[in-house]
Each structure stands twice: as C-alpha cells, then as structure tokens.
Design an enzyme around this catalytic site. Structure first.
Site, PDB file in Angstrom:
ATOM      1  N   TRP A  48     -87.517  67.430  -2.205  1.00  0.00           N
ATOM      2  CA  TRP A  48     -87.125  67.748  -1.138  1.00  0.00           C
ATOM      3  C   TRP A  48     -88.431  68.366  -0.670  1.00  0.00           C
ATOM      4  O   TRP A  48     -88.863  69.265  -1.117  1.00  0.00           O
ATOM      5  CB  TRP A  48     -86.021  69.081  -1.352  1.00  0.00           C
ATOM      6  CG  TRP A  48     -85.303  69.592  -0.310  1.00  0.00           C
ATOM      7  CD1 TRP A  48     -84.228  69.421   0.542  1.00  0.00           C
ATOM      8  CD2 TRP A  48     -85.887  70.850   0.397  1.00  0.00           C
ATOM      9  NE1 TRP A  48     -84.214  70.274   1.693  1.00  0.00           N
ATOM     10  CE2 TRP A  48     -85.095  71.198   1.628  1.00  0.00           C
ATOM     11  CE3 TRP A  48     -87.149  71.833   0.313  1.00  0.00           C
ATOM     12  CZ2 TRP A  48     -85.369  72.140   2.348  1.00  0.00           C
ATOM     13  CZ3 TRP A  48     -87.455  72.771   1.140  1.00  0.00           C
ATOM     14  CH2 TRP A  48     -86.607  73.170   2.135  1.00  0.00           C
TER      15      TRP A  48
ATOM     16  N   ARG B 159     -79.707  67.570  -5.562  1.00  0.00           N
ATOM     17  CA  ARG B 159     -80.921  68.635  -5.526  1.00  0.00           C
ATOM     18  C   ARG B 159     -81.984  68.490  -4.400  1.00  0.00           C
ATOM     19  O   ARG B 159     -82.943  69.592  -4.366  1.00  0.00           O
ATOM     20  CB  ARG B 159     -81.268  68.888  -6.794  1.00  0.00           C
ATOM     21  CG  ARG B 159     -80.530  68.778  -8.241  1.00  0.00           C
ATOM     22  CD  ARG B 159     -79.762  70.321  -8.049  1.00  0.00           C
ATOM     23  NE  ARG B 159     -80.318  71.433  -8.023  1.00  0.00           N
ATOM     24  CZ  ARG B 159     -80.450  72.370  -9.150  1.00  0.00           C
ATOM     25  NH1 ARG B 159     -79.435  71.992 -10.220  1.00  0.00           N
ATOM     26  NH2 ARG B 159     -81.057  73.416  -9.037  1.00  0.00           N
TER      27      ARG B 159
ATOM     28  N   GLU C 231     -73.445  72.850   8.362  1.00  0.00           N
ATOM     29  CA  GLU C 231     -74.105  72.507   7.486  1.00  0.00           C
ATOM     30  C   GLU C 231     -73.827  70.841   7.083  1.00  0.00           C
ATOM     31  O   GLU C 231     -74.566  70.153   6.801  1.00  0.00           O
ATOM     32  CB  GLU C 231     -74.001  73.423   6.052  1.00  0.00           C
ATOM     33  CG  GLU C 231     -72.813  73.336   5.289  1.00  0.00           C
ATOM     34  CD  GLU C 231     -73.250  73.970   3.995  1.00  0.00           C
ATOM     35  OE1 GLU C 231     -74.320  73.875   3.278  1.00  0.00           O
ATOM     36  OE2 GLU C 231     -71.996  74.578   3.526  1.00  0.00           O
TER      37      GLU C 231
ATOM     38  N   LYS D 145     -79.091  71.342  -2.851  1.00  0.00           N
ATOM     39  CA  LYS D 145     -77.968  72.015  -3.485  1.00  0.00           C
ATOM     40  C   LYS D 145     -78.281  73.238  -3.754  1.00  0.00           C
ATOM     41  O   LYS D 145     -77.804  74.528  -3.442  1.00  0.00           O
ATOM     42  CB  LYS D 145     -77.538  71.336  -4.584  1.00  0.00           C
ATOM     43  CG  LYS D 145     -76.456  72.209  -5.261  1.00  0.00           C
ATOM     44  CD  LYS D 145     -75.113  72.346  -4.457  1.00  0.00           C
ATOM     45  CE  LYS D 145     -73.912  73.155  -5.030  1.00  0.00           C
ATOM     46  NZ  LYS D 145     -73.108  73.366  -4.141  1.00  0.00           N
TER      47      LYS D 145
ATOM     48  N   CYS E  19     -85.947  70.325  -5.645  1.00  0.00           N
ATOM     49  CA  CYS E  19     -86.220  68.700  -6.047  1.00  0.00           C
ATOM     50  C   CYS E  19     -85.472  68.359  -7.549  1.00  0.00           C
ATOM     51  O   CYS E  19     -85.082  69.590  -8.060  1.00  0.00           O
ATOM     52  CB  CYS E  19     -87.614  68.273  -6.135  1.00  0.00           C
ATOM     53  SG  CYS E  19     -88.630  68.894  -4.689  1.00  0.00           S
TER      54      CYS E  19
ATOM     55  N   ASN F 141     -91.585  70.696  -9.409  1.00  0.00           N
ATOM     56  CA  ASN F 141     -90.516  71.365  -8.460  1.00  0.00           C
ATOM     57  C   ASN F 141     -91.355  72.635  -8.300  1.00  0.00           C
ATOM     58  O   ASN F 141     -91.617  73.334  -9.201  1.00  0.00           O
ATOM     59  CB  ASN F 141     -89.212  71.607  -9.077  1.00  0.00           C
ATOM     60  CG  ASN F 141     -88.408  70.295  -9.104  1.00  0.00           C
ATOM     61  OD1 ASN F 141     -88.843  69.216  -8.642  1.00  0.00           O
ATOM     62  ND2 ASN F 141     -87.250  70.285  -9.972  1.00  0.00           N
ATOM     63  N   GLY F 142     -91.061  73.253  -7.144  1.00  0.00           N
ATOM     64  CA  GLY F 142     -91.666  74.769  -6.780  1.00  0.00           C
ATOM     65  C   GLY F 142     -92.626  74.720  -5.830  1.00  0.00           C
ATOM     66  O   GLY F 142     -92.800  73.719  -4.904  1.00  0.00           O
TER      67      GLY F 142
ATOM     68  N   HIS G  28     -68.598  92.000  23.117  1.00  0.00           N
ATOM     69  CA  HIS G  28     -69.934  92.358  23.191  1.00  0.00           C
ATOM     70  C   HIS G  28     -70.722  91.138  23.477  1.00  0.00           C
ATOM     71  O   HIS G  28     -72.079  91.368  23.228  1.00  0.00           O
ATOM     72  CB  HIS G  28     -70.234  93.182  22.107  1.00  0.00           C
ATOM     73  CG  HIS G  28     -69.555  94.495  21.781  1.00  0.00           C
ATOM     74  ND1 HIS G  28     -69.787  95.504  22.459  1.00  0.00           N
ATOM     75  CD2 HIS G  28     -68.435  94.579  20.780  1.00  0.00           C
ATOM     76  CE1 HIS G  28     -68.692  96.492  21.999  1.00  0.00           C
ATOM     77  NE2 HIS G  28     -67.892  95.956  21.160  1.00  0.00           N
TER      78      HIS G  28
ATOM     79  N   LYS H  30     -69.765  76.212   6.830  1.00  0.00           N
ATOM     80  CA  LYS H  30     -69.168  74.951   6.294  1.00  0.00           C
ATOM     81  C   LYS H  30     -69.497  73.909   7.359  1.00  0.00           C
ATOM     82  O   LYS H  30     -69.814  72.844   6.882  1.00  0.00           O
ATOM     83  CB  LYS H  30     -67.710  74.738   5.806  1.00  0.00           C
ATOM     84  CG  LYS H  30     -67.520  75.500   4.617  1.00  0.00           C
ATOM     85  CD  LYS H  30     -68.019  74.866   3.279  1.00  0.00           C
ATOM     86  CE  LYS H  30     -69.426  75.284   3.005  1.00  0.00           C
ATOM     87  NZ  LYS H  30     -69.449  76.404   1.985  1.00  0.00           N
TER      88      LYS H  30
ATOM     89  N   GLU I  97     -67.975  82.026   6.966  1.00  0.00           N
ATOM     90  CA  GLU I  97     -67.777  80.939   5.928  1.00  0.00           C
ATOM     91  C   GLU I  97     -67.508  79.536   6.700  1.00  0.00           C
ATOM     92  O   GLU I  97     -67.992  78.573   6.344  1.00  0.00           O
ATOM     93  CB  GLU I  97     -67.115  81.205   4.738  1.00  0.00           C
ATOM     94  CG  GLU I  97     -66.997  80.019   3.379  1.00  0.00           C
ATOM     95  CD  GLU I  97     -68.421  79.658   2.874  1.00  0.00           C
ATOM     96  OE1 GLU I  97     -69.211  80.254   3.124  1.00  0.00           O
ATOM     97  OE2 GLU I  97     -68.278  78.494   2.289  1.00  0.00           O
TER      98      GLU I  97
HETATM   99  O1  M6R Z   1     -76.409  78.738  -5.785  1.00  0.00           O
HETATM  100  P1  M6R Z   1     -76.121  79.749  -4.922  1.00  0.00           P
HETATM  101  O2  M6R Z   1     -74.798  80.151  -5.054  1.00  0.00           O
HETATM  102  O3  M6R Z   1     -77.067  81.092  -5.196  1.00  0.00           O
HETATM  103  O4  M6R Z   1     -76.612  79.065  -3.460  1.00  0.00           O
HETATM  104  C1  M6R Z   1     -76.591  79.928  -2.402  1.00  0.00           C
HETATM  105  C2  M6R Z   1     -76.857  79.249  -1.045  1.00  0.00           C
HETATM  106  O5  M6R Z   1     -77.761  78.300  -1.153  1.00  0.00           O
HETATM  107  C3  M6R Z   1     -75.449  78.299  -0.975  1.00  0.00           C
HETATM  108  O6  M6R Z   1     -74.281  79.002  -0.895  1.00  0.00           O
HETATM  109  C4  M6R Z   1     -75.670  77.257   0.164  1.00  0.00           C
HETATM  110  O7  M6R Z   1     -75.257  78.293   1.450  1.00  0.00           O
HETATM  111  C5  M6R Z   1     -74.422  76.392   0.441  1.00  0.00           C
HETATM  112  N1  M6R Z   1     -75.011  75.030   0.812  1.00  0.00           N
HETATM  113  C6  M6R Z   1     -73.433  76.772   1.182  1.00  0.00           C
HETATM  114  O8  M6R Z   1     -72.310  75.879   1.395  1.00  0.00           O
END
Ligand code: M6R
Length: 609
Positions: A74, A26, A489, A604, A2, A100-101, A505, A486, A482
């Site tokens: 969040w 965030r 998400e 984020k 958050c 937060n937490g 497989h 992308k 990756e």
């Molecule tokens: O801040 P970080 O690089 O540790 O974050 C890791 C993942 O949470 C981050 O890469 C996440 O998978 C992204 N949303 C991917 O686009």
C-alpha cells in the site's frame, strides 16, 4: 498497511503465495516475492494484484526453494510502480528485504547513501534500509540488521534474507510482525491471518526486537543491546474457515450476514444470561475506581462506535467525557490523568493513531480500557484491561461485524457502569439494557431479513446518484456518519453524515429532486424531531429513504422508500439501523462494478500515521 509473509522450509514459495493471497486485504497496490535458489536471490515483483501476478509470472523456477519472502504493498513513499514494489535489493542483489511502516528520516538517509555511492533504484523509504544493511553486513545478517535499524526514525516491520545462508532476519518497531511455528517450517508474517492454514502457534515480536530464523530455531534479541530476549509461544483461536468467503461473492457480504453470530458470541462473552450479570464486573470496577472522566478515542468506524459510547455514558453515568478521532488526539489532547479511563476502540488493535493516543494517555497516567477484536494485537498488550469483541477475523476493508460487536461491548460496559455506586445513574436502566442486549442478535437477524429485498430496489433506483446525505440524531447521529462512510468507501459516491439538527445550518441548501437523503427515523426519543426534518426535505422535493421502526405508517407516507428495522431500546438502535445501510452500500457498490473488498486507495489496517 502492507502485508509481509516469509517462510523457511520445503515449499516456501507456495506458503508465501498462499499468505499473500490472504494478506492482500492489508494493501494491494503491488506484489513481490524473493526466493533463494541455487545460492542466488531471485526477485519477481510488479504493480498488480496477486491474482494477475500469479497469471503473469511463472514461479515454477523457484518452487523448490526453502527460503522466500513476499509482500503486498500500500504505497506511502513513491508511486505505485514495479520499481517501488517490494522486495528491494542492495547494490549487488545479495540482500533483499520487505518492509511495512514509514521511515521518517528518509531524506537524510537517501543523501547519505547516495554520497557513499549506493545505487538507488526506487523512490521508496524501504530501499534505503536494505542499503544500510548492506553497509553493515560482514557475514552476520542479524547483526547487520540490528545496527542498521539503529539509524532509522519511524516505524517498521522488516523481513530480510541474504544469498549467503538459509536464514531470515526480522525487525520490528511499531508495526506488527509475528513468527509462526510449523511442522519442520518457520514462518513470518505481519498478520496471523496469512498463516492460519499452516499453524496456530505464534511468537509475537515486541517493539525493539530483532529475530534470526534458521531451519533449526529462532533467536530473538533486543536491537539496542544485542542481548537475547525470551518471547512466549501463543496459540491463536481463529480458524482458517473464518478467513474464507464460504460461498459468498465478497468478504463484506459474508461479514454482514455473520453479524447475528458475532453478536451472539460477543454478548455471551460479556453478559451471563442466567443471572443477567456483566462477566468482567470485578476488573471493570477496579479500573473505574475513583475515576472521574472517560476519554474515547478511535478512527473511522471504530470512532463511530465511540460516539455511541459517549451517548451511553451520558445516559447511564455521571462521568465527564471527551470523544476524539485518534488522528487529532495528539495535537491537542484532552486533560488526562490517573482519574481518567481512556477507552480505545479498534478492530485490528494495530491502528497507528489509536496506538499513539494510548501511549500518550499512559505517559500521563491515565488507565486504558481497550475494545478490540484481535487478542494478540499491540493495543491489547498496551491496555490495562480489554473487553474483546468476538467477531472473528474481519477481512473486508469496510468494517461491519466488528462495528456492531463494538456497539454491543460498549452497551454491556455502560449497562454495568450504570449500576456502579458513585458513577451509575440508574441501576434499573442498566439491567434493562443488558436484557435488551440478549435479544440483539435476533433483532439484527430480523433487520437483515427485512433489508434483503428493499435494498435491492433502492440500490437499483439510486446507484447512479452522485451524492447522498445521511441524517440522524442522538444515538443514530453516529449511524448517519457510519452509513455515509460505508457508502463512500466502497462505492466512491460522495456521502455526508450529519446530525439532523444541523441540516438547517447549511446542508439543506443541497436538497433538490435528484439529491437523496437517508434519514434514520425510528421510534426513539428524537422521533418527532426526525419527522420534522423529513417534512422539510419533502417540502423541497428531495427524495427520502428512511430507516424506520416496523409498521410506521407515518414514515411510510412521508418517504419514498423505507427500510424497516425491529423495535429495540434506544441505545440498541444503532446496531440494528446500520444493518440495512451496510447492505445498501454493498449493493450500490456492486451495481457500480466496484471491488467491494479492496476499495481503491484503502487498506484494512492503517498502521502508519
Ligand atoms: O482496526 P481499526 O478498528 O482501528 O480501524 C479503524 C478504521 O481504520 C476503520 O474502521 C476504517 O474506517 C474502516 N475502513 C471503515 O469501514
């Protein structure tokens, strides 16, 4: 996950609103503000985004206040609702806090507080904290918070205010929290990005710290002993413009286009172009002295960078390795000892699972090398050495420029380890890789230019697809993962990344005329094998979108669409191949009307386990 922001000083609510807008990336389920006005605390909160919140509520009534805190949520405990939104209040509405937490002993605390007659209005773990503070409050808010956090198991960053005084109390354990120092104002935030417009001077709280902010100053104490501790004021280098869209419709698009610059800065910071040397050679050599093994650890996109790192390690050194997602690491950690370097990769440096892996590695005497984008993050503080990515703030939830910068740093690192006696396999290969790296920003720019028009066409053709398969091998095994991450998400289309050799497989069973496959078929050591995979898909009438090296007639003939990338040396291909995939995901998501910068359910930084 958050966002917290607070302010003491004239225009406090304005500062908090500004900060909430910047922090929304965030976490964006709900939003709330509390302000002290005429000796009373006024709380306004709702389960909507900041923009709607500002349209729905008239904050003019509290605009003259000098003390305010705010929060974007969040959800972890309790559904997304107004009751569960922060700030939360004690029974009498005299103390409020934002958090937060995650509080792990919340069941036990809830029972205890209910038995003692507290009126609980939400399902959150956060609300319990404010009632604990209420129980301990005898006129000294810092003391009440200090004692209350002693009963908490879990992680927290807290900002607490009380109707009695113009002061704010903060507490931190395993969740980021900073104090900003302005002109006649003091700020608090969970992320410096919230305050860049107001100050560059920050004091970073450490785990176990409690702080009292009053108009005249700051007092930091250790929460266990109550004794005062000193924390240094640091100046951050990021500018407010770095955290603005600058005319782009979304941060993600801006950040995709910022990649050549981010790479230029990152590579320049690690490779001296004049003599082709690795700048942090001495520190790295010291860290790797006598080392036998590297353990890579990270989450999400950063984990994909680690996968590329693990291929670099195999191609350039004789070191042993393991490569784990951080969320699994603690359940069955690989062997870790003083002859292991743990490489932790993270954009934010605040990802809870990555930090937990680092702490565990340290307990077992391993050395820690961080690859990180945030100089002031917890990861950097924990690591023995950090190689920074200089990507600037990444605001879009989908990681783009941070990823390619992480790849560049790992290439630079292994290009140097390749030349390191006892570890490296071939000095010449290391030098060639460094040379190639210097040209990477230009190659990524070319990949962006080449992708513009073709990704328009491909996205229009496929944005209604239900599912996608992404295939790659060796270095581009990670690109397949990756690319799929992308897409899923931000567009909510199901997508799977696979090592192309695994196709037979199982996944090949899915191939049919309406099931698109994205294949990364570039001129590298696995080119022929990738071509065979494409043939196999075509034989089953599956549409294929290829990422190919320029002017590859063979791939052109075999596939439905191609996204061309310039030729680079094999280890650098992931950084150019991912570019059209980022752009394609972005365009598909916008055609589907998705909120690209704030995808549903995501935030984020994943600062809770
Ligand atoms: O801040 P970080 O690089 O540790 O974050 C890791 C993942 O949470 C981050 O890469 C996440 O998978 C992204 N949303 C991917 O686009």
């Amino acid at each position: 996950m958050c966002g917290i922001v607070g302010c003491i000083g004239n225009g406090a609510v304005e500062v908090v609103v500004e900060g909430l807008k910047r922090l929304e990336y965030r976490g964006y389920d709900s939003v709330g503000i509390a302000a002290l006005s005429k000796n009373r605390l006024k709380v306004v909160k709702d389960a909507i985004k900041v923009e709607q919140f500002l349209k729905r509520y008239d904050l003019s009534e509290i605009s003259d206040t000098r003390l305010a805190i705010g929060h974007t949520r969040w959800a972890t405990h309790g559904i997304v609702s107004e009751e569960n939104a922060h700030p939360h209040s004690d029974c009498k509405g005299r103390i409020v806090l934002v958090h937060n937490g995650i509080i792990e002993n919340h069941h036990e605390l809830r029972e205890r507080l209910l038995k003692r007659g507290h009126r609980l209005r939400s399902d959150t773990d956060t609300e319990l904290i404010v009632h604990l503070v209420e129980e301990n409050y005898k006129g000294d808010l810092l003391e009440a918070v200090r004692v209350a956090v002693g009963s908490l198991v879990g992680s927290f960053a807290l900002a607490v205010i009380c109707a009695d005084k113009e002061e704010m109390v903060l507490a931190k354990r395993m969740s980021p929290l900073v104090i900003g120092i302005g002109d006649g104002m003091i700020f608090a935030a969970s992320d410096v990005v919230a305050l860049l417009e107001r100050t560059k001077r920050f004091l970073f709280l450490e785990d176990g710290d409690c702080a009292r902010l009053i108009p005249k100053g700051i007092q930091v104490v250790d929460s266990e002993s109550g004794r005062e501790v000193e924390r240094r004021v640091e100046t951050v280098v990021w500018n407010v413009e770095d955290a603005e869209k600058e005319g782009y419709p979304h941060f993600m698009l801006k950040e995709i286009y910022e990649q050549p610059r981010a790479l230029q800065q990152t590579i320049g910071a690690h490779i001296d172009g004049a003599n082709l040397s690795f700048r942090q050679a001495n520190e790295v050599e010291q860290l790797f002295e006598g080392v036998r093994k590297v353990s890579f650890v990270a989450c999400g996109t950063a984990y994909h960078a680690c996968v590329v790192g693990s291929y670099l390690l195999r191609d350039f050194t004789r070191l042993d390795y393991s490569c784990d997602v951080a969320s699994e690491f603690r359940y069955a950690p690989p062997p870790l000892d003083e002859k292991t370097v743990l490489i932790a990769v993270s954009q934010s440096g605040e990802t809870a699972d990555t930090l937990a892996a680092v702490r565990l590695a340290k307990e077992r005497s391993a050395r820690v090398l961080a690859v990180c984008n945030v100089r002031t993050s917890t990861l950097v503080r924990l690591a023995d050495l950090t190689l920074f990515t200089l990507a600037g703030p990444e605001i879009g939830v989908a990681s783009t420029k941070a990823y390619t910068s992480q790849l560049a740093v790992l290439c630079a690192l292994f290009s140097h380890l390749a030349t390191f006696a006892g570890i490296g396999l071939d000095k010449r290969d290391g030098e060639l890789l460094r040379k190639g790296l210097l040209g990477l920003p230009m190659r990524v720019r070319q990949a962006l230019e080449a992708a513009e028009e073709v990704t328009d066409r491909i996205s229009k053709e496929f944005f209604r697809s239900q599912t996608f398969l992404y295939l790659g091998r060796k270095y581009n095994f990670a690109t397949a993962y990756e690319g799929a991450l992308k897409l899923k998400e931000i567009s909510y289309i199901h997508a799977e990344g696979y090592g192309a050799g695994e196709m037979k497989h199982g996944p090949i069973a899915l191939v049919q005329p309406d099931y698109p496959t994205v294949a990364i078929v570039v001129r590298d050591s696995v080119y022929e094998k990738m071509l065979s995979n494409v043939e196999e898909i075509k034989a089953r009438k599956g549409p294929v979108i290829a990422v190919s090296s320029v002017n590859d007639e063979k791939v052109k003939r075999l596939t439905n669409f191609i996204m061309e990338v310039p030729e680079v040396s094999e280890p650098l291909y992931p950084a150019v191949c991912v570019v059209p995939l980022q752009l394609l995901s972005y365009k598909i998501a916008t055609l589907r009307g998705c909120d690209v910068d704030k995808p549903r359910n995501l935030a984020k930084s994943v600062t809770v386990e």
